[in-house]
Design a protein around this motif. Sequence first.
Motif, PDB file in Angstrom:
ATOM      1  N   PRO A 380      50.743  -6.404   6.683  1.00  0.00           N
ATOM      2  CA  PRO A 380      50.673  -7.521   5.630  1.00  0.00           C
ATOM      3  C   PRO A 380      52.167  -8.039   5.353  1.00  0.00           C
ATOM      4  CG  PRO A 380      49.020  -6.096   4.917  1.00  0.00           C
ATOM      5  CD  PRO A 380      50.068  -5.336   5.982  1.00  0.00           C
ATOM      6  N   ALA A 381      53.303  -6.914   5.374  1.00  0.00           N
ATOM      7  CA  ALA A 381      54.842  -6.984   4.975  1.00  0.00           C
ATOM      8  C   ALA A 381      55.333  -8.088   5.883  1.00  0.00           C
ATOM      9  CB  ALA A 381      55.538  -5.665   4.845  1.00  0.00           C
ATOM     10  N   GLY A 382      54.847  -8.032   7.133  1.00  0.00           N
ATOM     11  CA  GLY A 382      55.392  -8.819   8.300  1.00  0.00           C
ATOM     12  C   GLY A 382      54.687 -10.118   8.563  1.00  0.00           C
ATOM     13  N   ALA A 383      53.629 -10.478   7.655  1.00  0.00           N
ATOM     14  CA  ALA A 383      52.730 -11.441   8.075  1.00  0.00           C
ATOM     15  C   ALA A 383      53.309 -12.739   7.368  1.00  0.00           C
ATOM     16  CB  ALA A 383      51.500 -11.197   7.657  1.00  0.00           C
ATOM     17  N   GLY A 384      54.343 -12.495   6.357  1.00  0.00           N
ATOM     18  CA  GLY A 384      54.701 -13.641   5.730  1.00  0.00           C
ATOM     19  C   GLY A 384      53.586 -14.275   4.744  1.00  0.00           C
ATOM     20  N   ARG A 385      53.805 -15.209   3.859  1.00  0.00           N
ATOM     21  CA  ARG A 385      53.148 -15.851   2.783  1.00  0.00           C
ATOM     22  C   ARG A 385      52.364 -17.206   3.362  1.00  0.00           C
ATOM     23  NH1 ARG A 385      54.292 -19.293  -1.807  1.00  0.00           N
ATOM     24  NH2 ARG A 385      56.141 -19.848  -0.816  1.00  0.00           N
ATOM     25  N   THR A 386      50.954 -17.287   3.075  1.00  0.00           N
ATOM     26  CA  THR A 386      50.291 -18.473   3.471  1.00  0.00           C
ATOM     27  C   THR A 386      49.866 -19.155   2.310  1.00  0.00           C
ATOM     28  OG1 THR A 386      49.224 -16.911   5.298  1.00  0.00           O
ATOM     29  CG2 THR A 386      48.101 -18.870   4.658  1.00  0.00           C
ATOM     30  N   VAL A 387      50.039 -20.531   2.490  1.00  0.00           N
ATOM     31  CA  VAL A 387      49.450 -21.435   1.234  1.00  0.00           C
ATOM     32  C   VAL A 387      48.508 -22.138   2.041  1.00  0.00           C
ATOM     33  CG1 VAL A 387      50.171 -23.340   0.344  1.00  0.00           C
ATOM     34  CG2 VAL A 387      51.509 -21.731   0.176  1.00  0.00           C
ATOM     35  N   ILE A 388      47.248 -22.232   1.401  1.00  0.00           N
ATOM     36  CA  ILE A 388      46.100 -23.040   1.721  1.00  0.00           C
ATOM     37  C   ILE A 388      45.881 -24.083   0.796  1.00  0.00           C
ATOM     38  CG2 ILE A 388      43.611 -22.779   1.903  1.00  0.00           C
ATOM     39  CD1 ILE A 388      43.972 -19.908   2.357  1.00  0.00           C
ATOM     40  N   VAL A 389      45.904 -25.159   1.313  1.00  0.00           N
ATOM     41  CA  VAL A 389      45.621 -26.494   0.588  1.00  0.00           C
ATOM     42  C   VAL A 389      44.161 -26.995   0.548  1.00  0.00           C
ATOM     43  CG1 VAL A 389      46.455 -29.089   0.255  1.00  0.00           C
ATOM     44  CG2 VAL A 389      48.143 -27.227   1.121  1.00  0.00           C
ATOM     45  N   GLY A 390      43.606 -26.528  -0.749  1.00  0.00           N
ATOM     46  CA  GLY A 390      42.076 -27.160  -0.740  1.00  0.00           C
ATOM     47  C   GLY A 390      41.093 -25.857  -0.802  1.00  0.00           C
ATOM     48  N   ALA A 391      40.576 -25.738  -1.929  1.00  0.00           N
ATOM     49  CA  ALA A 391      39.768 -24.778  -2.317  1.00  0.00           C
ATOM     50  C   ALA A 391      38.346 -25.172  -2.169  1.00  0.00           C
ATOM     51  CB  ALA A 391      40.105 -23.772  -3.682  1.00  0.00           C
ATOM     52  N   GLY A 392      38.058 -25.643  -1.078  1.00  0.00           N
ATOM     53  CA  GLY A 392      36.710 -26.190  -0.616  1.00  0.00           C
ATOM     54  C   GLY A 392      36.126 -25.034   0.108  1.00  0.00           C
ATOM     55  N   VAL A 410      48.303 -17.938  -0.977  1.00  0.00           N
ATOM     56  CA  VAL A 410      48.011 -18.887  -2.397  1.00  0.00           C
ATOM     57  C   VAL A 410      47.379 -20.145  -2.082  1.00  0.00           C
ATOM     58  CG1 VAL A 410      49.552 -20.339  -3.839  1.00  0.00           C
ATOM     59  CG2 VAL A 410      50.441 -18.268  -3.198  1.00  0.00           C
ATOM     60  N   VAL A 411      46.511 -20.356  -3.030  1.00  0.00           N
ATOM     61  CA  VAL A 411      45.606 -21.520  -2.778  1.00  0.00           C
ATOM     62  C   VAL A 411      46.123 -22.542  -3.738  1.00  0.00           C
ATOM     63  CG1 VAL A 411      43.102 -22.501  -2.686  1.00  0.00           C
ATOM     64  CG2 VAL A 411      43.768 -20.100  -1.781  1.00  0.00           C
ATOM     65  N   LEU A 412      46.222 -23.728  -3.249  1.00  0.00           N
ATOM     66  CA  LEU A 412      46.498 -24.794  -4.188  1.00  0.00           C
ATOM     67  C   LEU A 412      45.216 -25.981  -4.189  1.00  0.00           C
ATOM     68  CD1 LEU A 412      50.077 -25.928  -2.907  1.00  0.00           C
ATOM     69  CD2 LEU A 412      49.494 -24.141  -4.760  1.00  0.00           C
ATOM     70  N   GLU A 413      44.745 -26.046  -5.494  1.00  0.00           N
ATOM     71  CA  GLU A 413      43.532 -26.593  -5.568  1.00  0.00           C
ATOM     72  C   GLU A 413      43.920 -27.996  -6.752  1.00  0.00           C
ATOM     73  OE1 GLU A 413      40.456 -28.963  -5.685  1.00  0.00           O
ATOM     74  OE2 GLU A 413      40.573 -27.466  -4.072  1.00  0.00           O
ATOM     75  N   GLN A 414      43.585 -29.321  -6.446  1.00  0.00           N
ATOM     76  CA  GLN A 414      43.827 -30.232  -7.304  1.00  0.00           C
ATOM     77  C   GLN A 414      42.710 -30.149  -8.659  1.00  0.00           C
ATOM     78  OE1 GLN A 414      44.167 -34.087  -5.282  1.00  0.00           O
ATOM     79  NE2 GLN A 414      41.947 -33.678  -4.623  1.00  0.00           N
ATOM     80  N   VAL A 471      47.896 -23.783   5.742  1.00  0.00           N
ATOM     81  CA  VAL A 471      46.568 -23.990   6.065  1.00  0.00           C
ATOM     82  C   VAL A 471      46.060 -25.411   5.297  1.00  0.00           C
ATOM     83  CG1 VAL A 471      44.071 -23.678   6.331  1.00  0.00           C
ATOM     84  CG2 VAL A 471      45.678 -21.827   6.824  1.00  0.00           C
ATOM     85  N   PHE A 472      45.890 -26.501   5.927  1.00  0.00           N
ATOM     86  CA  PHE A 472      45.564 -27.617   5.256  1.00  0.00           C
ATOM     87  C   PHE A 472      43.979 -28.077   5.491  1.00  0.00           C
ATOM     88  CE2 PHE A 472      44.867 -32.219   4.858  1.00  0.00           C
ATOM     89  CZ  PHE A 472      45.550 -32.641   3.758  1.00  0.00           C
ATOM     90  N   ALA A 473      43.247 -27.593   3.920  1.00  0.00           N
ATOM     91  CA  ALA A 473      41.858 -27.620   4.010  1.00  0.00           C
ATOM     92  C   ALA A 473      41.572 -28.728   2.896  1.00  0.00           C
ATOM     93  CB  ALA A 473      41.188 -26.388   3.874  1.00  0.00           C
ATOM     94  N   GLY A 474      42.247 -29.806   2.948  1.00  0.00           N
ATOM     95  CA  GLY A 474      42.254 -30.824   1.691  1.00  0.00           C
ATOM     96  C   GLY A 474      40.766 -31.558   1.948  1.00  0.00           C
ATOM     97  N   GLY A 475      39.972 -31.445   2.825  1.00  0.00           N
ATOM     98  CA  GLY A 475      38.829 -32.405   2.776  1.00  0.00           C
ATOM     99  C   GLY A 475      39.255 -33.668   3.218  1.00  0.00           C
ATOM    100  N   SER A 476      38.230 -34.563   3.001  1.00  0.00           N
ATOM    101  CA  SER A 476      38.218 -35.976   3.376  1.00  0.00           C
ATOM    102  C   SER A 476      37.659 -36.859   2.424  1.00  0.00           C
ATOM    103  CB  SER A 476      37.083 -36.087   4.557  1.00  0.00           C
ATOM    104  OG  SER A 476      35.765 -35.801   4.047  1.00  0.00           O
ATOM    105  N   SER A 477      38.076 -38.105   2.744  1.00  0.00           N
ATOM    106  CA  SER A 477      37.627 -39.090   1.491  1.00  0.00           C
ATOM    107  C   SER A 477      36.909 -40.076   2.164  1.00  0.00           C
ATOM    108  CB  SER A 477      39.155 -39.755   1.345  1.00  0.00           C
ATOM    109  OG  SER A 477      40.090 -38.974   0.590  1.00  0.00           O
ATOM    110  N   PRO A 478      36.157 -40.990   1.408  1.00  0.00           N
ATOM    111  CA  PRO A 478      35.428 -41.884   1.876  1.00  0.00           C
ATOM    112  C   PRO A 478      36.385 -43.119   2.772  1.00  0.00           C
ATOM    113  CG  PRO A 478      34.946 -41.633  -0.476  1.00  0.00           C
ATOM    114  CD  PRO A 478      36.054 -40.803  -0.263  1.00  0.00           C
TER     115      PRO A 478
END
Length: 659
Positions: A380-392, A410-414, A471-478
């Motif tokens: 884990p120490a050598g894996a670096g930090r992961t940001v995930i955009v979207g908690a779907g 770290v997960v960012l959820e609007q 990781v961009f998991a921001g979903g979709s829009s109409p």
Amino acid sequence: MKLMERFRLAHLTLRNRIVSTAHSEQLAVNGLITPHLEGYHLRRARGGAGLIIAFGSASVSATAANRFNPALWDPENEPALRRMADAAHAEGTPLIAQATHRGAREVIADPDQEHVAPSGGAGFLPSGTPRVLNKEDIASLVRDYADVARRLHRCGWDGIEVTAYGTHLLEQFWSPVLNRRDDAYGGSPENRLRFGSEVLRAVRDAVSGDFVVALRMSLDTRTRRLGLSRDDLLDIAGHYDELGVVDLFDVVGSSSVTADGAVGTVPTADYPRGVYRELAARARSRLRAPVLVAGRVLDAEQAEDVVTSGDADLVGMTRAMIAEPRLAAQIHAGTAELARPCISINEGCRRVGASLTLACSVNPEVAHPELAETPLPVDPAGAGRTVIVGAGPAGIEVARVLGRSGLAVVVLEQDDSVGGGIGYALLADPHQVRQYRRWAERALSEHGVEVRLGTRATPSVVASPTLERVVFAGGSSPALPPWLESAHYEVRTDADYLAGAWEPAHDSDVVVYDPEGYSAGSVIALRLARATDRKVTLVTPLGSAGGQVETPNRIRLTKGLLRSAVRVLPYTELIRTDDSKLFLRNVVTKDTTELDAGSTVLGCGYRSPDEEQLVSLRAACPHADWHVVGDASSPGLIRHAVTGGSRLAHDILRRLGTG
């Protein structure tokens, strides 16, 4: 908890009262047991199940050979049967096999092979007019059951479950409607039960006493078409109990005679939780042998209430264990809140009705066993930090799997809660959807994942030189197609309506256009039609409304539509002319009808990923390793998002482990 107490079943001592009951896995290939099927049940043994009843509708005879279900009559399966028994026993779980002949209900591997039944003319069974079994045929089938019992015993299995459930051959013999014989196997109730009696006695006599014989049966067929009342069915159970050849009664309800009845054999979310408890309680008050009950028992609290109330001795928690194989072990450890919940959507576990392999909307390893394997060890120490955009669903799965391996995530959820598109699981149990959200929060916290709610991912937020991957998991829009958006009509999307952003007038005419055939079109049309003055038309180019929905929920939706004022136009597409007028065109006849100018069109399934946000974020953090997953990559079902998230996380860990 009484649920976790040991239980004596014949010669067996079960470590708890939780059972994975027989269900269709569709994981055999040409009747042969596959490693996928072996591993599927082994994971539930490792997860602490007290008893596993494997193989929904495994065949006892070549006359009922179904290529997707195990052929227990085929000696080629013996090595796999031995491996399964040894592996389950090593984990402390006894193993029983369901064995059956479905008679005129069977989907035979050879389409040119004739079906068989107690009598001819069983018109409401799918095979039309079957060949009538003669006495020699019946004697041969009884021997087939006995031979299968010997094979299972020889391979180390702990028992056999003979099943009549779902209008299999035994139930066909019981029915005075399907069984119109005038010999020793028809006529009086005793004669109609004779075939079942001979099968159960033959199975019991074929092996020594250290072998469980179970009987699965419905105690309420929920139809008059079989001519069997609730009291009749309880008397049938009592008859076999008095013979002393049944060690366990596996009690359920409904039948497969009608389309609506078939839904009840795997109850959808509109059925009450614990739907067949009352039937089990009736059986337990009458029978000497222990009683097992199944049917929407979804969590530990509910299961505990079943056994402490005395309604049943054992509890089937099958779909709960499809979603979470480790459920029993987690209950035992006092961490049931970390068990991934079944959301009762039937989207994956009932696709077997379309001859597809078993799957699960929230557990990707069911259909993809490689995702159940322990990821390669990483530093884990050598894996670096992961940001995930979207908690779907996709973002949750990536974060959970990476966090479980110790990575900093770290997960960012609007929004102000996790879950994203899970809220649009229209056919799921709302209570179970809420449980899924709670589970996701706990699971992420348990694995050290930092979740920032109410935080929109902006270029300034992700612009960090220490960020290893995004990781961009921001979903979709109409996103309506241009040809529909520019038409001279009011046009809305399913998302507009479901999010509460738009509601048509009570006296308006609404055309719901559903080109994809999932649940949204039918559900929205039904909701819109609640306004009595509103004219609602459901249009789909498919052959039926909800044409892509798995069978039980499609029947549920069809019943609702037939009872509503919704006009359904199958085989019909919506097209636009050069002058921006919309027409309904039948895809078969090519006949066209112009849409009324005052109509409102609601389009279903039109979504696209938010590429603008992705481009801006990537530009702010060009050094990071970028991944796109879930609806942000390709809008689809919950199952697709969860599977994609799990697969991506495993790929990341695999690269880290080998790099």
